[in-house]
Design a protein around this motif. Structure first.
Motif, mmCIF file in Angstrom:
data_model
loop_
_atom_site.group_PDB
_atom_site.id
_atom_site.type_symbol
_atom_site.label_atom_id
_atom_site.label_comp_id
_atom_site.label_asym_id
_atom_site.label_seq_id
_atom_site.Cartn_x
_atom_site.Cartn_y
_atom_site.Cartn_z
ATOM 1 N N ASP A 1 13.511 -10.580 2.852
ATOM 2 C CA ASP A 1 13.394 -9.019 3.140
ATOM 3 C C ASP A 1 14.933 -8.936 2.785
ATOM 4 O OD1 ASP A 1 12.685 -6.269 4.089
ATOM 5 O OD2 ASP A 1 14.476 -7.152 5.993
ATOM 6 N N SER A 2 15.793 -10.623 2.884
ATOM 7 C CA SER A 2 16.886 -9.572 2.760
ATOM 8 C C SER A 2 17.542 -10.270 1.483
ATOM 9 C CB SER A 2 17.680 -10.823 3.534
ATOM 10 O OG SER A 2 17.825 -10.613 4.825
ATOM 11 N N LYS A 3 16.315 -10.804 0.665
ATOM 12 C CA LYS A 3 16.607 -10.903 -0.705
ATOM 13 C C LYS A 3 16.088 -9.496 -1.397
ATOM 14 C CE LYS A 3 16.574 -14.803 -2.443
ATOM 15 N NZ LYS A 3 17.652 -15.462 -4.023
ATOM 16 N N LYS A 4 15.016 -8.785 -1.255
ATOM 17 C CA LYS A 4 15.388 -7.963 -1.868
ATOM 18 C C LYS A 4 15.750 -6.722 -0.856
ATOM 19 C CE LYS A 4 10.957 -4.315 -1.513
ATOM 20 N NZ LYS A 4 9.774 -4.193 -1.180
ATOM 21 N N LYS A 5 16.195 -6.285 0.209
ATOM 22 C CA LYS A 5 17.760 -5.337 -0.023
ATOM 23 C C LYS A 5 18.636 -6.274 -0.694
ATOM 24 C CE LYS A 5 16.197 -4.589 5.120
ATOM 25 N NZ LYS A 5 16.402 -4.912 6.486
ATOM 26 N N ALA A 6 19.077 -7.249 -1.390
ATOM 27 C CA ALA A 6 20.080 -7.446 -1.993
ATOM 28 C C ALA A 6 20.064 -6.897 -3.398
ATOM 29 C CB ALA A 6 20.710 -9.081 -2.200
ATOM 30 N N GLU A 7 18.407 -7.561 -3.845
ATOM 31 C CA GLU A 7 18.481 -6.996 -5.174
ATOM 32 C C GLU A 7 18.976 -5.262 -5.486
ATOM 33 O OE1 GLU A 7 15.021 -7.773 -6.117
ATOM 34 O OE2 GLU A 7 14.906 -10.287 -6.658
ATOM 35 N N ILE A 8 18.857 -4.882 -4.626
ATOM 36 C CA ILE A 8 19.100 -2.969 -4.810
ATOM 37 C C ILE A 8 20.534 -2.990 -4.910
ATOM 38 C CG2 ILE A 8 18.874 -0.732 -3.912
ATOM 39 C CD1 ILE A 8 16.552 -2.074 -2.458
#
Length: 538
Positions: free
Chosen positions: A50-57
Motif C-alpha cells: 500500500d505504501s509503495k503504491k502511494k509512493a509511486e503517485i
C-alpha cells in the motif's frame, strides 16, 4: 470538447510550491529539493504494497516537477504561461531561447490559432451592423418652437459565414444591405478559398448591382515579403467594369510593417502605409493619392494593458478638408469591447461614434451632432460616453461581473471536484509516507531545542478569525515539520495548497495557515495568508 472558459477553470500545478522552491530557484536548489523529496517518496524506500503504491503517485509528481524545472526550455514556457503552455501543441520555441514576453506572445498565437480552428469546425459567422443617427438639430435647431428631431439617416447590415470543407478548402458566403432615405441596395457573394503552399487563392461570384466575377490570391514571397492581389469584373447595363488591386507588405523590423497598395478601376488610388506596434504603443501613417481625394493620415494608440484600455488619437488632412479624432477602447470581457470616438472636422462637423464588438460581431452607431464645429457639441460628445459608461458599469456590469465570478467559482468547484478529491487522497498518502521523516526531524530538533511544530492548520476561518471551519480546513502538522531544515522553516510566496501533504479544502475562498510552534522551548503562534511567505524562527 471543453470551452476556453472551462479550460481556464482547471486547476494548475505549481511545481515550485510542490518542491518548496522560490520562483528564481537555482539549478542547485532544484536538484537538492528533488533529492530530498525522492528520499521520502521513492517507491524503493517502501516495502509495504500500500505504501509503495502511494509512493509511486507522489514520486511521479516529484519527477514531473523536476523534469519541467530542470529543463531551461520547459521552465521558460511554464514560467510564462503555466502548465497549460506545456500542453499546447505546435510549439516552435521548445528548442530556442526566447524572452518571457516572446514565449507568452507565441503561446497566445498558438492558443488563438487553436481557438480559431475550433470555431472553424463550426460555421463561423461574422457581421457588422451600422446605424447612422442624425442629431444635428440638437445643437443647431431648425425651428426653436419645435423639439429637435433625432432620426436614423441610414442603416447597413453585412454578414458572412465561413464553412470549412476540408483542412485546405473553405466556402465563404456573404451579403449586405444598405438603406438610406427610403431607398436601399444590397448584394450577395459566394467565394471558394483554398490554402496553397505559402499562399492562398479565392474565386468569388456575386450579385447585387449587377453580376460580379472575381479572383484573389496571396503568397508569402520571403520571410519578410508578402504579396496579395486580385481582379474582378462587374457586369452592368452600361458594360463590363474591370478592377485590379494589389498590396505588397514588407516586415521592416520586429514591430513594423510597411505596405504599398494599388487600385485600378472606378475608384483608382495608390496608398502607402507604415504600421508600428508594440506592447505599449501603436503608430500608423498613411498617404493616399486617388480619386476623388488625396490625403495624409496619422494615428497613435496608447495601450494600457493593465487596465485593458486603449487611448487613440488620429488625424487626416487632404483635399476633402481635415478631420481629427480622439477616442477610447475598453475591453469589458474576454470577447467583448466598447469603443467611443469623437470626430471633429471640416466639412464633416462633429460626430460621436459608438461601437460594440462582441466576438466576430460589431455594432456601430455614428451620431452626427453638428455640421459645423460647435464647442457645445464637442463637449457633450466627450462627456456623455464617460457618464454613460460609469452609470452602466455601476448599475449593470459590476453586478453582472460579481455574478459571473460566483458562477465561475461554482463551476470550477464542480469541474475540479474529482481532481480535488484526488489531491486530498494524495495529501493523505504523502502524510503517511512522511512519518519516518517526521519522527527523525522531531528527534533532531528536540536535541537542539530547535523548531518543533506543535500544531499546524490550513484552511478557512470563521468571520472573527478565531476558529477554523471544520469542513474547510485540515491538519498539516506533519508536512510542515518535514519542511524544517536545520532549525529553519522557509515557505515562499505562493498558495500553500500545492505543498506536499496539503490540499485545497475550499476552492475559491480565502485561506490561512496557522502554526503553533516552539523554539528554544518558547511557545509561539503565527498566522499567515495563503500566498504570504514565511520564515521561522522570524
Amino acid at each position: 470538447m471543453a470551452s476556453d472558459n472551462e479550460s481556464d477553470a482547471e486547476l494548475d500545478e505549481n511545481y515550485y510550491t510542490f518542491l518548496n522552491l522560490p520562483r528564481n530557484a537555482t539549478t542547485e536548489q532544484i536538484n537538492s529539493a528533488y533529492r530530498k523529496q525522492s528520499r521520502i517518496y521513492h517507491p524503493d524506500k517502501h516495502t509495504d504494497p500500500d505504501s509503495k503504491k502511494k509512493a509511486e503517485i507522489m514520486f511521479n509528481r516529484t519527477k514531473r516537477a523536476y523534469e519541467v524545472l530542470s529543463d531551461p526550455h520547459q521552465r521558460a514556457i511554464y514560467d510564462s504561461v503555466g502548465e497549460k503552455g506545456l500542453k499546447t501543441e505546435g510549439w516552435e520555441i521548445v528548442h530556442r531561447t526566447r524572452t518571457p514576453a516572446e514565449i507568452r506572445e507565441e503561446y497566445e498565437r498558438l492558443a488563438q490559432a487553436a481557438a480559431e480552428r475550433r470555431l472553424q469546425q463550426r460555421t463561423n459567422p461574422r457581421g457588422n451592423i451600422t446605424i447612422n443617427v442624425n442629431a444635428t438639430e440638437i445643437f443647431t435647431p431648425y425651428d426653436d418652437s419645435e423639439m429637435p428631431r433625432v432620426e436614423i439617416g441610414s442603416m447597413s447590415i453585412a454578414q458572412s459565414i465561413e464553412a470549412p470543407i476540408t483542412r485546405k478548402d473553405m466556402i465563404v458566403m456573404s451579403g449586405n444591405l444598405y438603406s438610406s432615405n427610403g431607398t436601399g441596395t444590397g448584394g450577395f457573394m459566394v467565394a471558394g478559398r483554398r490554402l496553397l503552399n505559402k499562399g492562398w487563392m479565392e474565386v468569388c461570384l456575386g450579385a447585387g448591382n449587377g453580376f460580379l466575377l472575381g479572383f484573389k490570391g496571396g503568397r508569402t514571397l520571403t520571410s519578410k515579403l508578402t504579396l496579395n492581389g486580385g481582379t474582378n469584373m462587374s457586369f452592368q447595363e452600361n458594360g463590363v467594369i474591370p478592377a485590379v488591386f494589389s498590396t505588397l507588405a514588407v516586415q521592416l523590423d520586429k514591430h513594423t510593417v510597411g505596405s504599398l497598395t494599388l487600385n485600378a478601376g472606378p475608384h483608382s488610388s495608390m496608398s502607402t502605409q507604415i504600421d508600428h506596434s508594440n506592447d505599449q504603443h501603436a503608430i500608423s501613417t498613411s498617404f493616399v493619392i486617388g480619386t476623388p481625394h488625396v490625403y495624409f493620415g496619422l494615428s497613435y494608440t496608447r495601450k494600457m494593458l493593465e487596465n485593458e484600455l486603449k487611448l487613440k488619437l488620429a488625424t487626416k488632412v487632404g483635399t476633402f478638408g481635415f478631420v481629427g479624432e480622439y477616442g477610447v477602447e475598453k475591453k469589458v470581457s474576454k470577447y467583448s469591447s466598447v469603443i467611443a470616438t469623437v470626430s471633429v472636422g471640416v466639412p464633416s462637423g462633429v460626430i460621436l461614434k459608438l461601437k460594440i464588438i462582441r466576438s466576430n460581431q460589431s455594432y456601430v452607431f455614428p451620431i452626427h451632432l453638428s455640421d459645423e464645429i460647435v464647442p457645445a457639441a464637442i463637449f457633450y460628445a466627450s462627456v456623455t460616453p464617460i457618464i454613460a459608461w460609469f452609470f452602466v458599469k455601476k448599475t449593470i456590469m459590476d453586478p453582472m461581473e460579481a455574478d459571473r465570478k460566483n458562477i465561475e467559482v461554482e463551476r470550477s468547484k464542480r469541474q475540479n471536484e474529482q481532481r480535488l478529491a484526488a489531491k486530498k487522497m494524495e495529501a493523505m498518502a504523502a502524510i503517511h509516507l512522511m512519518q519516518s521523516t517526521y519522527n527523525r526531524i522531531i528527534s533532531e530538533e528536540q536535541k537542539r531545542k530547535g523548531l518543533i511544530i506543535k500544531r499546524a492548520i490550513y484552511g478557512c476561518v470563521t468571520d472573527d478569525s478565531s476558529q477554523f471551519k471544520p469542513e474547510a480546513s485540515h491538519d498539516v502538522t506533519v508536512p510542515i515539520q518535514c519542511l524544517v531544515r536545520d532549525g529553519t522553516l522557509q515557505l515562499y510566496e505562493s498558495s500553500k495548497s500545492d505543498l506536499p501533504g496539503f490540499f485545497d479544502p475550499s476552492l475559491g475562498d480565502d485561506k490561512i495557515l496557522r502554526i503553533e510552534y516552539t523554539h528554544n522551548d518558547v511557545l509561539k503562534l503565527v498566522n499567515i495568508k495563503d500566498n504570504e511567505p514565511l520564515r521561522l524562527p522570524g
